[in-house]
Scaffold this active site. Structure first.
Site, PDB file in Angstrom:
ATOM      1  N   SER A  94       8.177  19.837  25.403  1.00  0.00           N
ATOM      2  CA  SER A  94       9.271  19.922  26.296  1.00  0.00           C
ATOM      3  C   SER A  94      10.744  19.943  25.736  1.00  0.00           C
ATOM      4  CB  SER A  94       9.126  18.536  27.544  1.00  0.00           C
ATOM      5  OG  SER A  94       9.661  17.577  26.524  1.00  0.00           O
ATOM      6  N   ALA A 100       4.013  17.870  30.872  1.00  0.00           N
ATOM      7  CA  ALA A 100       3.690  18.579  29.628  1.00  0.00           C
ATOM      8  C   ALA A 100       4.805  19.278  28.905  1.00  0.00           C
ATOM      9  CB  ALA A 100       2.507  19.345  29.775  1.00  0.00           C
ATOM     10  N   CYS A 101       4.710  20.344  28.678  1.00  0.00           N
ATOM     11  CA  CYS A 101       5.808  21.213  27.959  1.00  0.00           C
ATOM     12  C   CYS A 101       6.857  21.284  29.156  1.00  0.00           C
ATOM     13  CB  CYS A 101       5.189  22.743  27.187  1.00  0.00           C
ATOM     14  SG  CYS A 101       4.212  22.294  26.053  1.00  0.00           S
ATOM     15  N   SER A 102       6.601  21.350  30.204  1.00  0.00           N
ATOM     16  CA  SER A 102       7.816  21.601  31.397  1.00  0.00           C
ATOM     17  C   SER A 102       8.483  20.577  31.786  1.00  0.00           C
ATOM     18  CB  SER A 102       7.191  22.243  32.405  1.00  0.00           C
ATOM     19  OG  SER A 102       6.520  23.539  32.178  1.00  0.00           O
ATOM     20  N   SER A 103       8.221  19.358  30.858  1.00  0.00           N
ATOM     21  CA  SER A 103       8.805  18.045  31.432  1.00  0.00           C
ATOM     22  C   SER A 103      10.249  17.987  31.501  1.00  0.00           C
ATOM     23  CB  SER A 103       8.322  16.732  30.558  1.00  0.00           C
ATOM     24  OG  SER A 103       7.002  16.552  30.515  1.00  0.00           O
TER      25      SER A 103
END
Length: 375
Positions: A335, A157-160
């Site tokens: 991300s 998700a947003c941390s990819s």
């Protein structure tokens, strides 16, 4: 570069970054006008139902700090009868749209580092929503760039992107690669419910690329990776249930949970202290005084979250110089957000300055990359 003649160090660095920005942008004023037109249509067609409420520019900017967002398909998103992007399917022998924007960002990163495709060993496509299950987007990007190596997709998700940077750095540390591209194409407009008042303003489209290499072959202008740390904690507070098994339960197809949904207040309350403590703990492990960090390139999801995290880390209210914002013009780009901030706001730092690239989001997931500008 004559890599065969170079003795590798096993120390990973960021050699360059790249950024692709869609040409079209939607302002809050345009978005609100479209949304409120949809509300009028819906309420007129459903007089017996509880009426939907209008959105407003003031509500959006107070809730998020977002003022505009770039998108790949503006007209369709703003059409009250459509309210989602329209990106025609391409034949299998043509480059897919997600690979196309990833390639554009990757080419810029390679050019800025003075690299040729044959210099790169691997491509990681690290993004929150892949266009398809397979073949991997990373392999398509690898093929389009002409890289002879390997590639694979990863989704945290947003941390990819930060997870991708640590993965690339680990390949460098282990001696399994000399140069790795981490590409994050994010067409987040495709998974956003543009008819949901609480979230219709959040996301925008973009693509970023980060070139991670061994210090021995890096250009003079690079960033040493001092340390990386990843963390995940399961939560349903940010979720998207779209997937290939939806067809096995057709009664659920098209429901709101097949797009982005979140419990925003819970996310804010739980993620801010988790991320702040993670940063402080990792800084301590690395022997870095957090208050000495010259700049924080934080995930661009919510201005309030970034303000609180930066305050906890630096010990004071962060200035725009210490914690730059791109959220206002790009929106939440999943991300890619922290990488956009780094890409646009790193060149003015002096040799020896330390900083932090940090992302956080669904999962929950969080990633930190502490860096120092090379002399």
């Amino acid at each position: 570069m004559q890599e065969s003649q170079v003795s590798l160090t096993g120390r990973p660095v960021i050699s360059a970054t790249g950024l692709f920005t869609p040409a079209e942008s939607i302002t809050n004023e345009e978005l609100v006008a479209s949304f409120n037109a949809f509300v009028d249509r819906h309420n007129a067609a459903n007089p017996e139902a509880e009426p939907l409420a209008y959105s407003s520019v003031e509500f959006i900017e107070k809730a998020s700090g977002i003022k505009a967002r770039h998108v790949m398909s503006k007209a369709a998103i703003l059409d009250p009868e459509i309210m989602c992007p329209r990106l025609p399917e391409r034949p299998n022998d043509e480059l897919s749209v997600m690979a196309e924007i990833g390639v554009a960002a990757a080419k810029q990163a390679l050019e800025r580092a003075g690299r040729k495709p044959e210099d790169v060993d691997a491509v990681l496509c690290a993004a929150s929503n892949m266009q398809r299950a397979y073949p991997a987007m990373a392999i398509e990007i690898q093929q389009a760039l002409g890289i002879d190596g390997f590639g694979f997709d990863m989704n945290v998700a947003c941390s990819s992107a930060t997870f991708g940077i640590q993965t690339a750095a680990d390949y460098i540390r282990a001696g399994n690669a000399r140069s790795v591209l981490v590409v994050s194409p994010e067409i987040t407009s495709g998974h956003l419910n543009w008819r949901d008042r609480d979230s219709h303003f959040i996301f925008g489209d973009v693509a970023t690329a980060v070139l991670v290499e061994d210090a021995a072959i890096a250009p003079a202008a690079h960033w040493e990776i001092l340390g990386t740390k990843l963390k995940t904690v399961f939560s349903n507070n940010i979720r998207n249930n779209f997937g290939f098994l939806n067809r096995a339960a057709p009664e659920g197809e098209g429901k709101a949970d097949k797009l982005f949904v979140q419990e925003g207040r819970k996310v804010f309350k739980e993620v801010v202290p988790m991320v702040a403590q993670m940063i402080l703990d990792e800084a301590g492990r690395l022997g870095i005084d957090p208050e000495s960090l010259r700049r924080l390139w934080l995930h661009q999801a919510n201005a309030g979250m970034n303000r609180l995290i930066a305050h906890k880390v630096l010990g004071h209210e962060a200035s725009e110089d210490e914690s730059p914002t791109v959220l206002d013009t790009y929106g939440n780009t999943s991300s890619a957000g922290s990488i956009i901030a780094f890409h646009q706001h790193c060149e003015d730092l002096a040799a020896g300055d330390t900083g932090l690239i940090c992302s956080f989001g669904a999962g929950y997931s969080a990633g930190t990359v502490f860096v120092r500008k090379a002399g």
